[in-house]
Write a protein that holds these residues in place. Structure first.
Motif, mmCIF file in Angstrom:
data_model
loop_
_atom_site.group_PDB
_atom_site.id
_atom_site.type_symbol
_atom_site.label_atom_id
_atom_site.label_comp_id
_atom_site.label_asym_id
_atom_site.label_seq_id
_atom_site.Cartn_x
_atom_site.Cartn_y
_atom_site.Cartn_z
ATOM 1 N N GLY A 93 53.757 17.070 -15.755
ATOM 2 C CA GLY A 93 54.493 17.938 -14.829
ATOM 3 C C GLY A 93 55.993 17.841 -15.023
ATOM 4 O O GLY A 93 56.709 18.845 -14.900
ATOM 5 N N VAL A 94 56.485 16.633 -15.348
ATOM 6 C CA VAL A 94 57.927 16.445 -15.544
ATOM 7 C C VAL A 94 58.366 17.149 -16.824
ATOM 8 O O VAL A 94 59.382 17.854 -16.859
ATOM 9 C CB VAL A 94 58.279 14.941 -15.589
ATOM 10 C CG1 VAL A 94 59.757 14.750 -15.889
ATOM 11 C CG2 VAL A 94 57.896 14.274 -14.273
ATOM 12 N N ALA A 95 57.575 16.985 -17.888
ATOM 13 C CA ALA A 95 57.919 17.629 -19.158
ATOM 14 C C ALA A 95 57.844 19.151 -19.028
ATOM 15 O O ALA A 95 58.707 19.872 -19.537
ATOM 16 C CB ALA A 95 56.978 17.139 -20.259
ATOM 17 N N GLY A 232 51.476 18.830 -12.939
ATOM 18 C CA GLY A 232 51.827 20.073 -13.628
ATOM 19 C C GLY A 232 52.961 20.780 -12.901
ATOM 20 O O GLY A 232 53.306 20.427 -11.767
ATOM 21 N N TYR A 233 53.554 21.744 -13.604
ATOM 22 C CA TYR A 233 54.645 22.513 -13.002
ATOM 23 C C TYR A 233 54.501 23.961 -13.419
ATOM 24 O O TYR A 233 54.144 24.259 -14.560
ATOM 25 C CB TYR A 233 56.005 21.980 -13.474
ATOM 26 C CG TYR A 233 57.162 22.658 -12.780
ATOM 27 C CD1 TYR A 233 57.482 22.331 -11.468
ATOM 28 C CD2 TYR A 233 57.907 23.649 -13.417
ATOM 29 C CE1 TYR A 233 58.527 22.962 -10.815
ATOM 30 C CE2 TYR A 233 58.955 24.279 -12.765
ATOM 31 C CZ TYR A 233 59.253 23.927 -11.467
ATOM 32 O OH TYR A 233 60.281 24.559 -10.805
ATOM 33 N N ASP A 234 54.758 24.853 -12.504
ATOM 34 C CA ASP A 234 54.695 26.275 -12.834
ATOM 35 C C ASP A 234 55.755 27.000 -12.025
ATOM 36 O O ASP A 234 56.031 26.622 -10.891
ATOM 37 C CB ASP A 234 53.307 26.829 -12.507
ATOM 38 C CG ASP A 234 53.046 28.160 -13.217
ATOM 39 O OD1 ASP A 234 53.879 28.581 -14.035
ATOM 40 O OD2 ASP A 234 51.999 28.785 -12.932
ATOM 41 N N LYS A 235 56.355 27.995 -12.635
ATOM 42 C CA LYS A 235 57.283 28.803 -11.844
ATOM 43 C C LYS A 235 57.213 30.240 -12.301
ATOM 44 O O LYS A 235 56.801 30.532 -13.418
ATOM 45 C CB LYS A 235 58.697 28.261 -11.928
ATOM 46 C CG LYS A 235 59.438 28.488 -13.216
ATOM 47 C CD LYS A 235 60.903 28.081 -13.039
ATOM 48 C CE LYS A 235 61.573 27.894 -14.389
ATOM 49 N NZ LYS A 235 62.962 27.439 -14.236
ATOM 50 N N MET A 236 57.632 31.117 -11.402
ATOM 51 C CA MET A 236 57.699 32.518 -11.761
ATOM 52 C C MET A 236 59.151 32.941 -11.810
ATOM 53 O O MET A 236 59.937 32.563 -10.947
ATOM 54 C CB MET A 236 56.964 33.373 -10.753
ATOM 55 C CG MET A 236 56.786 34.777 -11.276
ATOM 56 S SD MET A 236 56.032 35.844 -10.087
ATOM 57 C CE MET A 236 57.230 37.164 -10.089
#
Lengths: 335, 160
Positions: A93-95, A232-236
């Protein structure tokens, strides 16, 4: 040539020199990669008399395994964080969050410290001098009124949009600070005080959003490997590079058999602070089902506050944040 | 306050007196007359001012000259030698990677930085590496072809 305002540049090489420079100039601008601060200086938004460059402090550039986790120095660059194989293996998630920031050139320049302390943004703030003058300056600069919430009585609603803070907060990271009174360590989430309560009784707001004491600096972040957690990481974004988020969501979860055993969720791009969601324990003890996701959507909608600080409507950002959270929980659950 | 800045620019060591608030972009263009590096958005959003510092692309409009002490800087002027374009420049020329040309020095330098790091990038890697550079003419397809062509030219030149 459009000259920059006059300032003096300090280039410390050690943590002691950095701390001394900061103590001598508590109002100085801390210059990491310059991708945020230099833009604001060029637009006449801020005009610090002293800039202290942090990238020359070699001791703050390291990403190192420490005890049962990792320590990331404040001057580590975003590309170093994104491409650190061991860090990515333990804390994807950090990466993923580092990899999602701006574009490749900005990631070569930008630093962890700069991203954590990224200035809050607003369509009435991140504009040229002449634009802001024509519109009457807002209260985050020299004005007296918030143009987003004219009845806010001195409370600023500019939006925090850093990506690493939520990713690290969801994993329970701690931040190490150094100031004139010495070193202290606190939950990274506690660094962000931009509550912006409409009644004016919140701790901080979009203008005063960092809980740093005068003369204090961010040294490093420590994230513990608690065993068995996925992240994990997600953005719009409207555009997929060099763009600030409509909403960004970080999830860390622990699956035990067919039940959620731990869940941390943090949202960015919506409030004057990254929001570590409260109440996620309501989803624990069973698989994330329709009822769980409905509850999650409620938590997101209740706790985030998407105001008219960007060109994207608040209701849409709120909806996007909920959808991103659900998708990310589903993805991590099914790994 | 001026300070003495010593660096390696386009392969040559040099020293200049620079003010603390002088941008690398203005140092290159206004002080040294190296106008190949372009001023675009002035805010780190367009990539026209991209130069290489120690082989990695950096936005010179957001970098202070004084921060470059001891570093190795390459601008677009460094690429051609003896009147001949280098592989990336030839790639952009032969595959029509430039139209109006304003973004081209920045895109050339970002591509040069990519090829120095990864001599044989696939299309995804090229798209990713150029994502900090904006071109309003080409639609990017010809630029990606240009970088692939440049990678081949470099490989041919390196072959015995």
């Amino acid at each position: 040539m459009e000259a920059l305002p006059e300032f003096a540049l300090a280039r410390p090489r050690t943590i002691a020199e950095l701390a001394a420079a900061r103590a001598a100039h508590p109002d100085a601008g801390l210059l990491g990669g310059g991708t945020d601060l230099m833009v604001n200086i060029r637009r006449g938004i801020v005009a610090p008399k002293v800039l202290i460059e942090t990238k020359g402090v070699a001791a703050l550039r390291t990403i190192a395994a420490a005890e049962s986790g990792f320590e990331i120095g404040a001057s580590a660059t975003l590309v170093e964080i994104a491409e650190h194989a061991e860090l990515r293996r333990h804390f994807p998630g950090v990466a993923e969050a580092a990899q999602s920031i701006a574009g490749p050139t900005q990631r070569i320049m930008g630093t962890l410290g700069g991203n954590l302390c990224l200035d809050t943004r607003c369509i009435y703030y991140n504009q040229s001098q002449w634009w802001r003058a024509a519109n009457d300056h807002c209260l985050k600069t020299t004005g007296t009124m918030c143009h987003v919430a004219p009845k806010s009585r001195g409370v600023c609603f500019a939006t925090y949009s850093g990506d690493l803070a939520p990713a690290l907060m969801a994993l329970g990271a701690k931040v190490e600070l150094l100031g004139p009174a010495g070193q202290r360590r606190l939950d990274l989430a506690a660094l962000y005080i931009g509550e912006s309560r409409h009644d004016g009784k919140g701790k901080g707001d979009g203008k005063n959003f960092l809980g740093l004491l005068p003369g204090e600096i961010v040294l490093r972040v420590r994230v513990e490997d608690r065993g068995g957690w996925r992240s994990g990481y997600d953005k719009m974004r409207i555009r997929r590079s060099i763009e600030y988020p409509v909403a960004g969501v970080a999830v860390a979860l622990k699956r035990e058999g067919d039940a959620l055993a731990g869940l941390g969720i943090a949202v960015t791009g919506t409030n004057p602070r990254p929001v570590l969601l409260e109440g996620t324990e309501a989803l624990l003890g069973r698989a994330p089902d329709a009822a769980g996701f409905a509850k999650l959507d409620d938590l997101v909608r209740d706790q985030i506050m998407a105001m008219k600080t960007t060109f994207t409507q608040g209701f849409y950002r709120r909806r996007v944040a909920g959808v991103l959270a659900r998708r990310l929980v589903e993805r991590l659950w099914n790994i | 306050m001026p300070r003495l800045l010593t660096l390696t620019l386009n392969g040559r060591a040099r020293s200049d007196a620079v003010a603390d608030n002088l941008l690398l972009l203005d140092y290159l263009r206004e002080k040294l007359g190296l106008t190949g590096t372009k001023t675009g958005c002035d805010g780190g959003e367009c990539g026209a001012c991209t130069v290489l510092i120690d082989d990695r692309p950096v936005l010179s409009c957001l970098t202070l000259a004084a921060s470059c002490e001891g570093r190795r800087i390459d601008t677009v002027e460094a690429l051609s030698a003896d009147g001949k374009l280098n592989a990336v420049q030839r790639g952009f020329h032969e595959k029509l990677g430039a139209q109006c040309g304003y973004c081209t020095p920045g895109l050339v330098m970002a591509s040069e930085g990519l090829l120095r790091r990864d001599p044989d990038p696939d299309e995804a890697a090229i798209r990713e590496a150029l994502a900090s550079n904006i071109c309003r003419c080409t639609g990017y397809v010809k630029i990606i072809e240009a970088v692939r062509h440049a990678a081949r030219l470099r490989a041919e030149a390196a072959a015995p």
